[in-house]
Design a protein around this motif. Structure first.
Motif, mmCIF file in Angstrom:
data_model
loop_
_atom_site.group_PDB
_atom_site.id
_atom_site.type_symbol
_atom_site.label_atom_id
_atom_site.label_comp_id
_atom_site.label_asym_id
_atom_site.label_seq_id
_atom_site.Cartn_x
_atom_site.Cartn_y
_atom_site.Cartn_z
ATOM 1 N N LYS A 30 0.833 -1.206 0.000
ATOM 2 C CA LYS A 30 0.000 0.000 0.000
ATOM 3 C C LYS A 30 0.868 1.256 0.000
ATOM 4 O O LYS A 30 0.593 2.225 -0.722
ATOM 5 C CB LYS A 30 -0.922 -0.005 1.221
ATOM 6 N N ALA A 31 1.929 1.235 0.799
ATOM 7 C CA ALA A 31 2.824 2.392 0.879
ATOM 8 C C ALA A 31 3.521 2.640 -0.455
ATOM 9 O O ALA A 31 3.650 3.782 -0.904
ATOM 10 C CB ALA A 31 3.855 2.180 1.982
ATOM 11 N N ALA A 32 3.959 1.563 -1.102
ATOM 12 C CA ALA A 32 4.633 1.705 -2.398
ATOM 13 C C ALA A 32 3.678 2.270 -3.443
ATOM 14 O O ALA A 32 4.028 3.184 -4.193
ATOM 15 C CB ALA A 32 5.178 0.356 -2.854
ATOM 16 N N ASN A 33 2.477 1.731 -3.494
ATOM 17 C CA ASN A 33 1.486 2.223 -4.460
ATOM 18 C C ASN A 33 1.080 3.661 -4.175
ATOM 19 O O ASN A 33 0.764 4.418 -5.099
ATOM 20 C CB ASN A 33 0.246 1.322 -4.450
ATOM 21 N N GLY A 34 1.107 4.023 -2.901
ATOM 22 C CA GLY A 34 0.722 5.380 -2.517
ATOM 23 C C GLY A 34 1.865 6.374 -2.558
ATOM 24 O O GLY A 34 1.673 7.556 -2.262
ATOM 25 N N GLY A 35 3.061 5.890 -2.894
ATOM 26 C CA GLY A 35 4.207 6.789 -2.999
ATOM 27 C C GLY A 35 4.778 7.226 -1.666
ATOM 28 O O GLY A 35 5.462 8.254 -1.585
ATOM 29 N N ASP A 36 4.514 6.452 -0.612
ATOM 30 C CA ASP A 36 4.998 6.807 0.726
ATOM 31 C C ASP A 36 6.383 6.197 0.953
ATOM 32 O O ASP A 36 6.523 5.113 1.527
ATOM 33 C CB ASP A 36 4.010 6.306 1.783
ATOM 34 N N THR A 37 7.399 6.905 0.505
ATOM 35 C CA THR A 37 8.775 6.405 0.588
ATOM 36 C C THR A 37 9.208 6.176 2.030
ATOM 37 O O THR A 37 9.861 5.171 2.344
ATOM 38 C CB THR A 37 9.737 7.397 -0.094
ATOM 39 N N GLU A 38 8.842 7.083 2.910
ATOM 40 C CA GLU A 38 9.239 6.965 4.317
ATOM 41 C C GLU A 38 8.673 5.696 4.950
ATOM 42 O O GLU A 38 9.371 4.983 5.674
ATOM 43 C CB GLU A 38 8.770 8.190 5.099
ATOM 44 N N ALA A 39 7.413 5.403 4.661
ATOM 45 C CA ALA A 39 6.790 4.205 5.223
ATOM 46 C C ALA A 39 7.473 2.944 4.701
ATOM 47 O O ALA A 39 7.702 1.989 5.452
ATOM 48 C CB ALA A 39 5.300 4.178 4.881
ATOM 49 N N VAL A 40 7.803 2.935 3.415
ATOM 50 C CA VAL A 40 8.502 1.779 2.839
ATOM 51 C C VAL A 40 9.864 1.612 3.510
ATOM 52 O O VAL A 40 10.257 0.494 3.877
ATOM 53 C CB VAL A 40 8.674 1.933 1.314
ATOM 54 N N GLU A 41 10.582 2.712 3.685
ATOM 55 C CA GLU A 41 11.897 2.658 4.336
ATOM 56 C C GLU A 41 11.790 2.074 5.741
ATOM 57 O O GLU A 41 12.603 1.228 6.142
ATOM 58 C CB GLU A 41 12.502 4.060 4.417
ATOM 59 N N ASN A 42 10.797 2.520 6.487
ATOM 60 C CA ASN A 42 10.615 2.031 7.859
ATOM 61 C C ASN A 42 10.323 0.537 7.884
ATOM 62 O O ASN A 42 10.829 -0.201 8.740
ATOM 63 C CB ASN A 42 9.487 2.800 8.552
ATOM 64 N N LEU A 43 9.514 0.082 6.947
ATOM 65 C CA LEU A 43 9.176 -1.341 6.892
ATOM 66 C C LEU A 43 10.380 -2.181 6.469
ATOM 67 O O LEU A 43 10.562 -3.308 6.937
ATOM 68 C CB LEU A 43 7.997 -1.562 5.948
ATOM 69 N N LEU A 44 11.213 -1.635 5.610
ATOM 70 C CA LEU A 44 12.440 -2.339 5.232
ATOM 71 C C LEU A 44 13.368 -2.471 6.439
ATOM 72 O O LEU A 44 13.999 -3.513 6.642
ATOM 73 C CB LEU A 44 13.156 -1.599 4.098
ATOM 74 N N LYS A 45 13.430 -1.427 7.250
ATOM 75 C CA LYS A 45 14.259 -1.460 8.459
ATOM 76 C C LYS A 45 13.731 -2.480 9.463
ATOM 77 O O LYS A 45 14.494 -3.029 10.261
ATOM 78 C CB LYS A 45 14.302 -0.074 9.099
ATOM 79 N N ARG A 46 12.431 -2.734 9.400
ATOM 80 C CA ARG A 46 11.822 -3.723 10.300
ATOM 81 C C ARG A 46 11.960 -5.149 9.766
ATOM 82 O O ARG A 46 11.485 -6.098 10.383
ATOM 83 C CB ARG A 46 10.342 -3.383 10.513
ATOM 84 N N GLY A 47 12.597 -5.279 8.602
ATOM 85 C CA GLY A 47 12.889 -6.615 8.102
ATOM 86 C C GLY A 47 12.125 -7.070 6.882
ATOM 87 O O GLY A 47 12.296 -8.208 6.433
ATOM 88 N N MET A 48 11.292 -6.201 6.316
ATOM 89 C CA MET A 48 10.579 -6.604 5.106
ATOM 90 C C MET A 48 11.554 -6.765 3.940
ATOM 91 O O MET A 48 12.528 -6.030 3.819
ATOM 92 C CB MET A 48 9.508 -5.567 4.747
#
Length: 212
Positions: A30-48
């Motif tokens: 959802k974050a990627a489709n919505g263009g929310d770079t910060e949210a994607v970054e945070n989820l990657l840091k959490r291990g996604m």
């Protein structure tokens, strides 16, 4: 009993973890489709996984490339997202960036090793389909095969004729695309132009020596 209790606790924790991962999956897509770079970054840091893909097989990088989200695309590349994965339609991130004329994304993906000449429909075919002379110019400068054949045997030149784009026809011919190749039905670029009744392209191709 302690062993049974331990087993039950393990099962509960496993279920909870699975539910959390499922929630994170939906969140990052959802974050990627919505263009929310910060949210994607945070989820990657959490291990996604940086190569997480939606149900069509489109990865986060493909989504960013398709949408022209350069900050997200750069973030994913820094995190070593795979540039040459394909979705269920056979498209890579470069295909999608090209199809949508995202010139900055095209440049960044090529610099990170994206395959310019994959089998099947190539990014140059997609550039012609989108009508982007700028992207086509970049791809050709980087070594795109002018006479690459799509699954139906069509070259980028034939596709330019099909879409009635005289400017791209000129551009490809000037770059030395083979005018006399035929598709798998034996139809050349000139013959296709004649079938479609595009007088400008017919006149031009005959002028530069194309044959039917």
């Amino acid at each position: 009993m302690p062993a049974v209790r331990k087993l039950l606790i393990g099962i509960v924790l496993s279920i909870a973890m699975s539910l959390a991962q499922a929630g994170a999956y939906e969140e990052i897509i959802k974050a990627a489709n919505g263009g929310d770079t910060e949210a994607v970054e945070n989820l990657l840091k959490r291990g996604m996984d940086v190569n997480t893909a939606d149900r069509s097989g489109s990865t986060l990088l493909m989504i960013a490339a398709r949408n022209g989200n350069q900050p997200l695309l750069e973030t994913l590349l820094v995190n070593r997202a795979s540039v040459n994965r394909r979705n269920q339609f056979g498209d890579t991130a470069l295909h999608l960036a090209t199809l949508n004329a995202r010139i900055e994304s095209v440049q960044a993906l090529i610099e990170k090793g994206a395959d310019i000449n994959p089998s099947g429909w190539t990014p140059l075919h997609y550039a012609v389909f989108s009508g982007s002379s700028e992207v086509a110019t970049l791809l050709m400068a980087k070594g795109a095969k002018l006479d690459a054949r799509a699954p139906n045997g069509q070259t980028p030149l034939m596709l330019a004729v099909k879409h009635g784009n005289l400017d791209l026809v000129r551009q490809l011919v000037d770059a030395d695309a083979d005018m006399d190749l035929t598709d798998f039905e034996g139809i050349s670029a000139l013959k296709l132009a004649i079938r479609l009744g595009n007088e400008e392209i017919i006149e031009y191709l005959r002028k530069v020596g194309a044959i039917e």
